[in-house]
Design an enzyme around this catalytic site. Structure first.
Site, PDB file in Angstrom:
ATOM      1  CB  SER A 175      -0.840   0.125   1.211  1.00  0.00           C
ATOM      2  OG  SER A 175      -0.218  -0.086   2.511  1.00  0.00           O
ATOM      3  N   GLY A 211      -0.567   4.483   0.199  1.00  0.00           N
ATOM      4  CA  GLY A 211      -1.338   5.744   0.675  1.00  0.00           C
ATOM      5  C   GLY A 211      -1.965   6.228  -0.749  1.00  0.00           C
ATOM      6  N   GLY A 224      -5.883   1.594   5.911  1.00  0.00           N
ATOM      7  CA  GLY A 224      -5.139   0.345   5.633  1.00  0.00           C
ATOM      8  C   GLY A 224      -5.773  -0.715   5.955  1.00  0.00           C
ATOM      9  CG  ASP A 225      -6.771  -1.795  10.018  1.00  0.00           C
ATOM     10  OD1 ASP A 225      -5.433  -2.171   9.772  1.00  0.00           O
ATOM     11  OD2 ASP A 225      -6.838  -0.979  10.882  1.00  0.00           O
TER      12      ASP A 225
END
Length: 316
Positions: A228, A230, A259-260
């Protein structure tokens, strides 16, 4: 029907999110709002999966003295509670949401200490909670008292039970689990740029460097590697494929748990048997859609599907 997804969180938290017009260190602030949410990576993922309609069990270690926010979340979203209760309180994480900069400052308070007996109690629950072929998530940091190889141990247990394991952690627990990945295959790992650099032991300044590190992880026994990035999207590496997915972010109400949410989208895609392209679209749509929500929640399905359709995919 697919078996329920299992999420394991060994170090959950109550997230206290304080919203400010602008954070100015050394000054007095008047908060716009304060919210308390049951949190921790696996709990956040379970919450988003429940919003998507995926049956999910949330397990791990939880302090018995302040479990009410977790009990309320599980009841509200029909999440099966598989947590082992420990004496004492679950930690609190303070998150300061700065509306002026759209940044969030995290202050993570210490939590309870666990021991080998606590981990053994979690290991015993796996036999009751995991069905062959189920997706299982190991997520978050480790509490004081547990060794760095705790997730490696649980991943081996899950593999023996026929589960497909997704790992989202960092630092020494990530390194230990990846070291064991050759003998205990992991279905997916999702480091961010900083976590991947930490594992690689070197800066990864450009896309080629990130891609090389992700492919290295794949060669070490990880089925799908997702990095990831962002606002720059994410990289997805599996088999001979490498894809970059991007979607312009909306103005965030809260970045906490984005993110989760991406991990939840990955798992939802895996559970549906989707190809890598669709997994990429859904995971990015989950992450961006969550930015418009407070707490570990998704917008309605139509909104998420519309976002997924707008994700730009590039083969690398």
């Amino acid at each position: 029907m697919s078996p329920p997804v299992l999420t394991i969180t060994l170090h959950p938290a109550i997230d206290q999110t304080i919203t400010l017009d602008a954070l100015r260190p050394g000054t007095v602030h008047r908060a716009r709002a304060v919210r308390h949410n049951a949190g921790g990576k696996g709990v956040n993922v379970a919450s988003c999966l429940a919003d998507w309609g995926v049956p999910v069990i949330a397990g791990g270690l939880l302090g018995a003295d302040n479990a009410a926010p977790f009990d309320a979340l599980f009841h509200a979203k029909a999440i099966t509670d598989g947590f082992v209760r420990l004496a004492g309180e679950t930690r609190t994480n303070i998150k300061i949401a700065d509306l002026a900069s759209a940044d969030t400052t995290d202050i993570n308070l210490p939590g309870p200490t666990a021991d080998a007996a606590a981990l053994e109690r979690v290991r015993r629950t796996l036999h009751d909670l995991v069905a062959p072929g189920a997706l299982a998530l190991l997520a978050g940091s480790l509490p004081n008292g547990l060794p760095a190889d705790s997730y490696a141990t649980l991943a081996a247990d899950l593999a023996s039970l026929g589960a497909r394991t997704v790992l989202d952690t960092s630092g020494a627990p990530l390194t230990a689990a990846l070291k064991a990945a050759g003998g205990t295959p992991l279905h997916c790992v999702k480091p961010n740029r900083h976590e991947l650099e930490e594992w690689a032991g070197a800066p990864l300044p450009d896309l080629d460097d990130l891609l090389a590190a992700a492919r290295d992880l794949h060669r070490r026994g990880v089925g799908v590697v997702v990095v990831s990035l962002g606002g720059e999207g994410a990289l997805f590496v599996s088999g001979g494929r490498a894809i970059r997915g991007r979607l312009p972010a909306i103005d965030p109400l809260s970045t906490v748990g984005a993110g989760d949410a991406m991990v939840a989208g990955l798992i939802a895609g895996f559970a549906a048997g989707s190809p890598l392209e669709e997994v990429a679209r859904l995971s990015i749509a989950f992450a961006v859609g969550k930015l418009g929500q407070f707490g570990p929640n998704l917008p309605d399905k139509a909104t998420v599907r519309a976002l997924a359709a707008q994700v730009e995919l590039t083969d690398l």
